[in-house]
Write a protein that holds these residues in place. Structure first.
Motif, short mmCIF file in Angstrom:
data_model
loop_
_atom_site.label_atom_id
_atom_site.label_comp_id
_atom_site.label_asym_id
_atom_site.label_seq_id
_atom_site.Cartn_x
_atom_site.Cartn_y
_atom_site.Cartn_z
N ILE A 69 -21.37 -36.46 64.60
CA ILE A 69 -21.09 -35.81 63.32
C ILE A 69 -21.24 -36.86 62.22
CG2 ILE A 69 -19.46 -34.47 61.95
CD1 ILE A 69 -20.35 -33.11 64.53
N GLY A 70 -22.18 -36.62 61.30
CA GLY A 70 -22.43 -37.58 60.22
C GLY A 70 -22.53 -36.89 58.88
N SER A 71 -22.92 -37.65 57.89
CA SER A 71 -23.09 -37.10 56.55
C SER A 71 -24.39 -37.62 55.96
CB SER A 71 -21.91 -37.47 55.65
OG SER A 71 -21.74 -38.87 55.58
N LYS A 72 -25.07 -36.75 55.21
CA LYS A 72 -26.31 -37.12 54.55
C LYS A 72 -25.99 -38.08 53.41
CE LYS A 72 -30.49 -34.97 52.62
NZ LYS A 72 -31.12 -33.68 52.26
N VAL A 73 -26.65 -39.22 53.41
CA VAL A 73 -26.33 -40.28 52.45
C VAL A 73 -26.49 -39.78 51.01
CG1 VAL A 73 -27.04 -42.53 51.58
CG2 VAL A 73 -26.88 -42.13 54.05
N GLU A 74 -27.55 -39.03 50.73
CA GLU A 74 -27.83 -38.62 49.35
C GLU A 74 -26.83 -37.61 48.80
OE1 GLU A 74 -29.88 -38.58 51.89
OE2 GLU A 74 -31.80 -39.52 51.43
N THR A 75 -26.30 -36.73 49.65
CA THR A 75 -25.45 -35.64 49.16
C THR A 75 -24.07 -35.60 49.79
OG1 THR A 75 -26.26 -34.11 50.85
CG2 THR A 75 -27.51 -34.23 48.77
N VAL A 81 -25.70 -33.90 64.80
CA VAL A 81 -26.88 -34.36 65.53
C VAL A 81 -26.58 -34.38 67.03
CG1 VAL A 81 -28.43 -36.32 65.94
CG2 VAL A 81 -27.75 -35.74 63.60
N LEU A 82 -27.44 -33.76 67.81
CA LEU A 82 -27.32 -33.80 69.27
C LEU A 82 -28.49 -34.57 69.84
CD1 LEU A 82 -25.87 -32.84 71.87
CD2 LEU A 82 -27.35 -30.83 71.83
N VAL A 91 -35.45 -44.79 68.72
CA VAL A 91 -35.86 -43.47 68.25
C VAL A 91 -35.48 -42.42 69.29
CG1 VAL A 91 -37.78 -41.99 67.58
CG2 VAL A 91 -37.76 -44.39 66.87
N TRP A 92 -34.78 -41.38 68.84
CA TRP A 92 -34.37 -40.29 69.72
C TRP A 92 -34.90 -38.96 69.19
CZ3 TRP A 92 -30.84 -40.01 73.98
CH2 TRP A 92 -30.33 -41.25 74.39
N GLU A 93 -35.29 -38.07 70.12
CA GLU A 93 -35.52 -36.68 69.75
C GLU A 93 -34.17 -35.99 69.71
OE1 GLU A 93 -37.78 -32.63 71.30
OE2 GLU A 93 -38.43 -34.58 72.06
N THR A 94 -33.90 -35.26 68.63
CA THR A 94 -32.58 -34.69 68.42
C THR A 94 -32.66 -33.23 67.98
OG1 THR A 94 -32.42 -35.24 66.06
CG2 THR A 94 -31.79 -36.96 67.63
N LEU A 95 -31.55 -32.55 68.12
CA LEU A 95 -31.35 -31.23 67.56
C LEU A 95 -30.37 -31.40 66.41
CD1 LEU A 95 -31.82 -28.13 67.84
CD2 LEU A 95 -29.81 -28.09 69.33
N VAL A 96 -30.76 -30.98 65.21
CA VAL A 96 -29.95 -31.22 64.01
C VAL A 96 -29.51 -29.89 63.39
CG1 VAL A 96 -29.90 -32.25 61.71
CG2 VAL A 96 -31.14 -33.39 63.54
N LYS A 97 -28.23 -29.82 63.04
CA LYS A 97 -27.69 -28.65 62.32
C LYS A 97 -26.97 -29.12 61.05
CE LYS A 97 -25.14 -26.82 65.53
NZ LYS A 97 -24.31 -25.86 66.29
N PRO A 98 -27.24 -28.53 59.89
CA PRO A 98 -28.31 -27.58 59.63
C PRO A 98 -29.64 -28.31 59.43
CG PRO A 98 -27.04 -27.93 57.64
CD PRO A 98 -26.38 -28.73 58.71
N GLY A 99 -30.70 -27.80 60.05
CA GLY A 99 -31.99 -28.47 60.02
C GLY A 99 -32.58 -28.58 58.62
N LYS A 100 -32.27 -27.62 57.74
CA LYS A 100 -32.86 -27.64 56.40
C LYS A 100 -32.42 -28.85 55.59
CE LYS A 100 -29.30 -24.58 54.49
NZ LYS A 100 -29.06 -23.27 53.81
N LEU A 115 -23.14 -46.54 62.26
CA LEU A 115 -24.44 -46.14 62.80
C LEU A 115 -25.19 -45.39 61.71
CD1 LEU A 115 -26.32 -45.80 65.33
CD2 LEU A 115 -25.13 -43.64 65.77
N MET A 116 -26.43 -45.79 61.45
CA MET A 116 -27.26 -45.14 60.45
C MET A 116 -28.48 -44.54 61.12
SD MET A 116 -25.68 -45.57 57.57
CE MET A 116 -26.99 -45.03 56.45
N GLY A 117 -28.94 -43.39 60.61
CA GLY A 117 -30.12 -42.75 61.15
C GLY A 117 -31.05 -42.27 60.04
N GLU A 118 -32.34 -42.28 60.32
CA GLU A 118 -33.33 -41.77 59.37
C GLU A 118 -34.26 -40.81 60.10
OE1 GLU A 118 -36.98 -43.19 56.41
OE2 GLU A 118 -35.71 -44.69 57.38
#
Length: 305
Positions: A69-75, A81-82, A91-100, A115-118
């Protein structure tokens, strides 16, 4: 063959939300795959159905705490993220909610920046490739920040992460519903497997000497059925399997299966129906509902022989 052919009525209260403290006291329904006859037991009585020379195939994969469970840096918007599959390096393939909210270039912070992700790409079925940045060891950070990726029907959060593991889990790994009406159009998820030389030899010996191969869990079943050659012979190997087992499948290795009770219309109830017949399985499930068995991941067990 239609998805709804594998539907059954399940009262919500029969979905087990927590594992029993004593796993061996779970109930056990024994199903004869040839006749459809079944009987009721407790799991510790499984030994009465195991014969000398049988080969038990056990999945020692360990479910990792892959839900972040994370937060978008910009907003500062919440993002879940799963982790599905490690691709390369970090690099991981992930399922993200909400994808938009997870477009390419989006940065996500987990654990106040521990932990940071892009998001670096959008791939098949909308999954995101995320590159992670961190100091230290990724697995240790994941153990600290991650949660178990429990199925949606489990609403209780586990206090002890080990309670979702099998008792013989040692290696780490991770764990798609059927959305199409015609099941042959379903795209099966992939699972990584590894069979060492000793395991392959034991399984082959059992088959060659006329003894039974009993898979413990559906992942073990998918592994041996996809890894064996046309004659049912196994060699030490590793790789990815996308095998989809449903009625009509001719089993090359597996003779019997120890498993739990699966979701209606799921690929797993289709798998057990391939082994024991759809009518036999649905009748056994109807009996389990009537007898108030505990269903799904934390529930009771079935031995199909």
């Amino acid at each position: 063959m239609k998805r709804q052919d594998f539907y059954y009525e399940l009262p919500e209260e029969l979905i087990a939300q927590d594992p029993l403290e004593d796993r061996s006291s779970s109930r056990l329904l024994v199903l004869d795959k040839e006749t459809g006859a079944f009987s009721h037991h407790v799991f510790k009585e499984i030994t009465e159905y195991l014969h000398e020379g049988d080969c038990l195939v056990i999945n020692d994969t360990k479910v990792i705490p892959a839900r972040l469970i994370g937060s978008k840096v910009e907003t500062n918007a919440k993002i879940e993220v799963l982790l599905l599959k490690r691709k390369e390096n970090n690099v991981w393939e992930t399922l993200v909610k909400p994808g938009k909210k997870a477009k390419v270039g989006a940065k996500i912070s987990f654990g106040d920046g521990l932990l940071m992700g892009e998001v670096i790409d959008v791939v098949e079925e909308g999954n995101r490739l995320i590159k992670f940045d961190f100091d230290g060891i990724f697995e240790e950070i994941l153990d600290q920040l991650g949660q178990m990726p429990l199925p949606p029907y489990i609403t209780h959060q586990l206090e002890d992460k080990n309670r979702y593991q099998t008792v013989y889990a040692t290696h780490t790994g991770t764990f798609r519903p059927v959305k199409v009406d015609e099941i042959t159009e379903h795209h099966m998820h992939s699972e990584f497997f590894m069979i060492d030389e000793e395991a392959a030899e034991k399984i082959n010996r059992a088959k060659e000497t006329g003894h039974r191969v009993i898979c413990v869990g559906t992942t073990s079943c998918r592994t041996v059925e996809s890894a064996a050659d046309e004659n049912g012979h196994l060699e030490a190997k590793s790789g990815w399997t996308q095998i989809f087992i449903y009625p009509g499948h001719k089993f090359k290795v597996l003779d019997c299966l120890i498993t739990n009770f699966h979701l209606p219309e799921s690929t797993l109830i289709m798998l057990v129906s391939a082994l024991a017949g759809r009518e036999h399985v649905l009748a056994a499930y109807e009996e389990a509902v009537k007898e108030r068995y505990r269903f799904f991941s934390f529930g009771d067990a079935m031995f199909i022989q």
